[in-house]
Design an enzyme around this catalytic site. Sequence first.
Site, PDB file in Angstrom:
ATOM      1  CD  GLU A 277      -3.073  -0.991   2.151  1.00  0.00           C
ATOM      2  OE1 GLU A 277      -2.908  -0.268   3.142  1.00  0.00           O
ATOM      3  OE2 GLU A 277      -4.154  -1.560   1.900  1.00  0.00           O
TER       4      GLU A 277
ATOM      5  CD  GLU B 265      -3.664  -5.981   2.610  1.00  0.00           C
ATOM      6  OE1 GLU B 265      -4.508  -5.227   3.138  1.00  0.00           O
ATOM      7  OE2 GLU B 265      -2.437  -5.781   2.708  1.00  0.00           O
TER       8      GLU B 265
HETATM    9  C1  BGP Z   1      -4.347  -2.681   4.981  1.00  0.00           C
HETATM   10  C2  BGP Z   1      -2.990  -3.239   5.393  1.00  0.00           C
HETATM   11  C3  BGP Z   1      -3.021  -4.530   6.125  1.00  0.00           C
HETATM   12  C4  BGP Z   1      -4.247  -4.704   7.010  1.00  0.00           C
HETATM   13  C5  BGP Z   1      -5.519  -4.262   6.319  1.00  0.00           C
HETATM   14  C6  BGP Z   1      -6.725  -4.318   7.229  1.00  0.00           C
HETATM   15  O1  BGP Z   1      -4.237  -1.302   5.025  1.00  0.00           O
HETATM   16  O2  BGP Z   1      -2.200  -3.445   4.226  1.00  0.00           O
HETATM   17  O3  BGP Z   1      -1.812  -4.584   6.872  1.00  0.00           O
HETATM   18  O4  BGP Z   1      -4.044  -4.090   8.226  1.00  0.00           O
HETATM   19  O5  BGP Z   1      -5.404  -2.945   5.826  1.00  0.00           O
HETATM   20  O6  BGP Z   1      -6.783  -3.115   7.933  1.00  0.00           O
HETATM   21  P1  BGP Z   1      -6.918  -3.128   9.508  1.00  0.00           P
HETATM   22  O7  BGP Z   1      -5.965  -4.154   9.997  1.00  0.00           O
HETATM   23  O8  BGP Z   1      -6.586  -1.755   9.928  1.00  0.00           O
HETATM   24  O9  BGP Z   1      -8.358  -3.496   9.802  1.00  0.00           O
END
Ligand code: BGP
Length: 477
Positions: A182, A376
Amino acid sequence: MTTLKFPENFLWGGAIAANQAEGAYLEDGKGLTVVDLLPTGEKRFDIMRGYISSLTPLPEEFYPAHEAIDFYHRYAEDIALFAEMGFKALRVSISWARIFPTGEDAVPNEAGLAFYDRLFDELLNHNIQPVVTLAHFDVPVHLIEKYGSWRHRKLVGLFEMYARTVLERYRNKVKYWMTFNEINMLLHLPFLGAGLVFQEGDNVKQIQYQAAHHQLVASALAVKACHELIPDAQIGCMLAAGSFYPYTCNPEDVYQGMEKDRESYFFIDVQSRGEYPGYARRFFRDHQLDIVMEPEDAQILKNNTVDYIGFSYYSSRTTSTDPEVIKNMTSGNVFGSVANPYLQASEWGWTIDPKGFRITANQLHDRYQKPLFVVENGLGAADEPAADGTIQDDYRIDYLQRHLAEMREAIEDGVDIIGYTSWGPIDIVSASSGEMRKRYGYIYTDRDNEGNGSLERSRKKSFDWYKQVIASNGADL
Ligand code: BGP
């Protein structure tokens, strides 16, 4: 109506990150990283935005990354569960500071290298492809203290040294790589994404875009190293994706939607096309940003573009120029999105938009004409065990079912998607909130926000559902 299906060798699996799963934050020589300084609670957000007072963990704070879910010691048990679901791939990240504890050590840390050897061997023993992220929110703290992290050109060479070390070491085990997780998060959570710390009076935009340039050059050098060292591997970029919708057909809203999309696409345009787009150059002029570029940078960027576009999709975003609407800004969204009145949101305020998944995938395909990799996607929810102790996460099955159906439509639209690794196949620490309570997994981890629990793993209802999705190659959604 033909049954839409997924490509034969579609890479079904899951995704985790070192800092959110491993724990063992100082074990076997590992150095401190950014996430080891992120407590849970209110102050976490300010620190992730670059306002931190101490670059050492404070005794009175709880840091969820310090133990996370102890994947560092329990990876074999977890991989056996992923294999039981039939995973073809597992996305993991390598923690830079396990390999170079300060980021600039003369020699790499053999104990850190050996851990990832064990991890990749365990995956391959179960016929699971490792998909490896080089940088997933874990800049070594020493590089922040000494150089101010990515604002300094020094990090380009240090990152290249780290990338070449692990690409060389794992060249026979890892065939799918990506550079910065990201990468656009640098603009929204600059400490989390790039280790940037700001003082009063800093020109934040200047620092962010200079750091972005350094990361883009470093990313291209990692692509170059991968193509040299592992000719049969693929290396991609990684975008926090989610198309912006204009709140109305007012051209001002529509134009702002394009601008907001470009704010993120800027990074991928450089990584995929190999040069700065005109709108970015105009942005630098309009904001009096003087980005220092070395003479060799243009060629480095041009000659080392990515093989695929990796991206995360959680939700679409909506933008408005109307102040009345803007005050509806959803709290849980770092992209400056307003609430979409046609859609529901999760408990953390993340809009739920399956159709947006098809829209975003098509837009990325149209823009880049390269294979896409969904690395993701998932629903963060506060799973509560039922009276019999099981987790009946039908809401997660529903979210995933609707998103996979739209992803299958995108494939039918002609979008080349090579795989889907859903986020957090096992409950791990939430990056934004630091909570364990925000769970994504098919596997429940017995640990709460305060670090209490046995860390025992157990299957949720979605475990068998996803197992069947993979077994049927997506026919049984
Ligand atoms: C994205 C990241 C992941 C993961 C995901 C879910 O931004 O790449 O590392 O964290 O979000 O978000 P969160 O864990 O804040 O719910």
